[in-house]
Each structure stands twice: as structure tokens, then as C-alpha cells.
Design an enzyme around this catalytic site. Structure first.
Site, PDB file in Angstrom:
ATOM      1  N   SER A 165       0.839  -1.192   0.000  1.00 20.00           N
ATOM      2  CA  SER A 165       0.000   0.000   0.000  1.00 20.00           C
ATOM      3  C   SER A 165       0.881   1.252   0.000  1.00 20.00           C
ATOM      4  O   SER A 165       1.712   1.417  -0.892  1.00 20.00           O
ATOM      5  CB  SER A 165      -0.954  -0.048   1.195  1.00 20.00           C
ATOM      6  OG  SER A 165      -1.964   0.942   1.079  1.00 20.00           O
ATOM      7  N   ASP A 200      -9.305  -2.949  -6.424  1.00 18.25           N
ATOM      8  CA  ASP A 200      -8.484  -1.994  -5.666  1.00 18.25           C
ATOM      9  C   ASP A 200      -8.487  -0.635  -6.367  1.00 18.25           C
ATOM     10  O   ASP A 200      -8.352  -0.559  -7.594  1.00 18.25           O
ATOM     11  CB  ASP A 200      -7.051  -2.533  -5.576  1.00 18.25           C
ATOM     12  CG  ASP A 200      -6.203  -1.843  -4.525  1.00 18.25           C
ATOM     13  OD1 ASP A 200      -6.236  -0.604  -4.445  1.00 18.25           O
ATOM     14  OD2 ASP A 200      -5.487  -2.549  -3.795  1.00 18.25           O
ATOM     15  N   HIS A 202      -8.635  -3.780  -1.909  1.00 16.55           N
ATOM     16  CA  HIS A 202      -7.395  -3.351  -1.274  1.00 16.55           C
ATOM     17  C   HIS A 202      -7.248  -4.030   0.086  1.00 16.55           C
ATOM     18  O   HIS A 202      -8.175  -4.058   0.882  1.00 16.55           O
ATOM     19  CB  HIS A 202      -7.392  -1.832  -1.091  1.00 16.55           C
ATOM     20  CG  HIS A 202      -6.079  -1.289  -0.655  1.00 16.55           C
ATOM     21  ND1 HIS A 202      -4.989  -1.220  -1.498  1.00 16.55           N
ATOM     22  CD2 HIS A 202      -5.644  -0.795   0.546  1.00 16.55           C
ATOM     23  CE1 HIS A 202      -3.965  -0.700  -0.857  1.00 16.55           C
ATOM     24  NE2 HIS A 202      -4.324  -0.437   0.391  1.00 16.55           N
TER      25      HIS A 202
END
Length: 331
Positions: free
Chosen positions: A157, A255, A285
Site C-alpha cells: 500500500s 483496488d 485493497h
């Protein structure tokens, strides 16, 4: 568009584990406090942890956690791990179980970085923190039992975004060679916040466009999409991707970062960088929080396999008698 029907059913239940985040200037402190109060995940058996403060001239030291398997062979490879959290929350402590798992699976020393969070530490502060940790890792490799010629960087991330920025910084400074950058649904492009044509099927779950705008604004200290943003802060801004280390990149099809990640992989390939890209259908995500789901097991196995090939090239060149490269891991 409601994309609930597109979620992989094996990971859908994990969404209930996540409370909504009050990612506002007023609510960020409470978000961080709640995360700090959560139980710290235990290390896997057979992995030790050491806290080190990396000194820097004229600046605060950078805290790192060093994870080492008890059965580590001499001159092992090393991985610098960078945690996620939208640039505004998270810690290496929350990732200690994951770092320890990678250390065991890779027969490697894993150093996890406690970089300064935004908005208190705006770009390029976080990537410079990570660079200080990487340079220390490289300079003290022998003390750590690590072969300095076999270092990889990895993150998820926002940590994936910092990993990509760190790879650019390491390439440009020419001090620390890297064998791989390992990017797990990385946060690469602030311009996703301002696009006129957002993907209608991404970003409904976990990390939303609203969260993304807050994270980027805090990290950059200015409006996302502004001119003159450094590629070390948002790696997708880099004009030249040549000379970067071999890259592994994975992202879910739901995502918010899907298109920026696929585009980055495409550009890496066109720049002559060996690149492995995986897009997982039905995955939002942070889907790997569903630790027992088949997609999570598959992604972990493929990721470990790629890292092992980069970190243990001699072993990869010598297939085992069972016909595998020794990289399969029961996650």
C-alpha cells in the site's frame, strides 16, 4: 457503482473486520490511538526481534525492527520491509508477524522501518527515513550476517509506494544495489485523486477515493495532482524507469490502485525492467487480511517464489529433485 457482487466470496467476510476510518485532520489522532492499542501480533516461532535506532547526522534516528530466523545460514540475503497505512498511520510493530513470516519463508533477515508519518513528516521525509534505514542495512550487512549484494526492498500500500520511490532514490544515488523491488498493491500516483475518468468498479472497499485524497494531501503537503510533485514522493511521476531492479507487483481488480499499478508495470516493461504483474479478480485493497483465503495463499506463494529467485539465485538455478524451485510455502 455497487461492486459487492464482484468480490471473491472467499474474502468477502473479511470486510466485516474493518471499522470505518475517520480520516480527517480531527479524527486522525483517534485512528492512530486505536491502532496503537490493538494487540501486537506475535512473531512466528523461530524468529527473533531486535529494536535498533539508526543514527542520522542532524536528524532524529530512524527506528527499525530486525527479524532473524534462528536457523539462518551465514551470508543470508536481506529484505527491507516498509509498512502501509496511507502514509498517515501504521507501524512496523503491526507488521511484525508478516515480517517474521517473510524472514522464515525467505531464509533472510528482514528489517522493518518505522518511518515518520504524515502530515507531521511530509515528503520527501518518509522516503528519506527509508533510505537511511536501507543505507544502514547495506553498511552493517556483515554485522547482521547478511550478504550486502543480495538486498531487496518491499512494501504494501503506502509502503509499496515508498518502496517504489526508494528504488528510484537508490538508483539515482548509486550507493545501494538492489536485487528486487516487491510492490504489494502500491500507492503510486497522486493524480488518481484528480482523474476525470475514475474506474467505476474500483475503490468501493477498504481504501476509498476520500481516504486516498486525505492520504496524498497529508503526504505531499499540497494538493494532489499539483505540478512539480517529486517522483520520490509519488513514483508514478518518474519520467524514466530504466535501471530499476527487477519488479514484482500485485494488486486486486477492485483496488482503487488497480489502474495506476498496471500502468506502472506496463511502463517498467517498456523501460526494460524485468517485471512480474499479478491482478487478482474479485480482490479489494488489503485482501490479504483474509489470511486463509485461496487468493491470499496463492499471492503469498507467488510472491515468496519471486523473492526467493531474486535473493537465492544459485538455488533457483538448481532445481530440486521434486521439480520445484523450493519456493512453495504453506501460508
Amino acid at each position: 457503482m455497487d461492486t459487492t457482487h464482484l468480490i471473491d466470496p472467499d474474502i468477502a467476510g473479511a470486510l466485516a473486520l474493518l471499522p470505518p476510518l475517520d480520516l480527517t485532520p480531527e479524527g486522525l489522532g483517534a485512528v492512530r490511538a486505536a491502532m496503537a492499542a490493538a494487540p501486537t501480533p506475535p512473531l512466528p516461532d523461530g524468529v527473533s526481534e531486535e529494536e535498533v535506532f539508526v543514527p542520522r547526522e542532524g536528524k532524529e534516528p530512524v527506528r527499525v525492527l530486525v527479524h532473524r530466523p534462528a536457523s539462518l545460514a551465514p551470508d543470508a540475503p536481506g529484505v527491507l520491509w516498509i509498512h502501509g497505512g496511507g502514509y498517515v498511520f501504521g507501524s512496523p510493530d503491526a507488521d511484525r508477524a508478516l515480517s517474521g513470516t517473510y524472514a522464515l519463508a525467505l531464509d533472510a533477515v528482514v528489517v522493518s522501518v518505522d518511518y515518520g508519518l504524515s502530515p507531521e513528516n511530509v515528503a520527501p521525509g518518509p522516503v528519506e527515513d527509508c533510505y537511511a534505514a536501507l543505507r544502514w542495512f547495506h553498511e552493517h550487512a556483515a554485522d547482521l550476517g547478511v550478504d550486502r549484494s543480495r538486498l531487496a526492498i518491499a512494501g504494501a500500500s503506502a509502503g509499496g509506494g515508498l518502496t517504489a520511490g526508494l528504488a528510484l532514490l537508490a538508483r539515482d544515488r548509486g550507493e545501494v544495489p538492489l536485487v528486487m523491488q516487491f510492490l504489494v498493491y502500491p500507492m503510486l500516483d497522486d493524480r488518481t485523486v484528480t482523474t476525470d475518468d475514475p474506474n467505476p468498479v474500483t475503490g468501493q472497499f477498504v481504501w476509498t477515493p476520500t481516504y486516498n485524497e486525505f492520504g496524498w494531501r497529508a503526504h505531499l503537503g499540497t494538493d494532489p495532482g499539483s505540478a512539480g510533485i517529486s517522483p520520490y514522493a509519488a513514483a508514478a511521476r518518474a519520467e524514466d524507469l530504466s535501471g530499476l531492479p527487477p519488479t514484482f507487483l500485485e494488486v486486486g481488480a477492485l483496488d482503487l490502485f488497480l489502474e495506476e499499478d498496471v500502468e506502472y508495470a506496463r511502463r517498467l516493461v517498456r523501460a526494460g525492467v524485468p517485471t512480474e504483474l499479478h491482478v487478482y479478480p474479485g480482490a479489494f485493497h488489503g485482501y490479504q487480511m483474509a489470511v486463509d483465503a485461496p487468493v491470499t495463499r496463492t499471492s503469498f506463494q507467488l510472491g515468496v517464489s519471486a523473492l526467493r529467485r531474486a535473493l537465492h539465485p544459485a538455488a533457483a538455478e538448481t532445481p530440486r529433485q521434486d521439480g520445484t524451485d523450493g519456493a512453495t510455502v504453506d501460508g
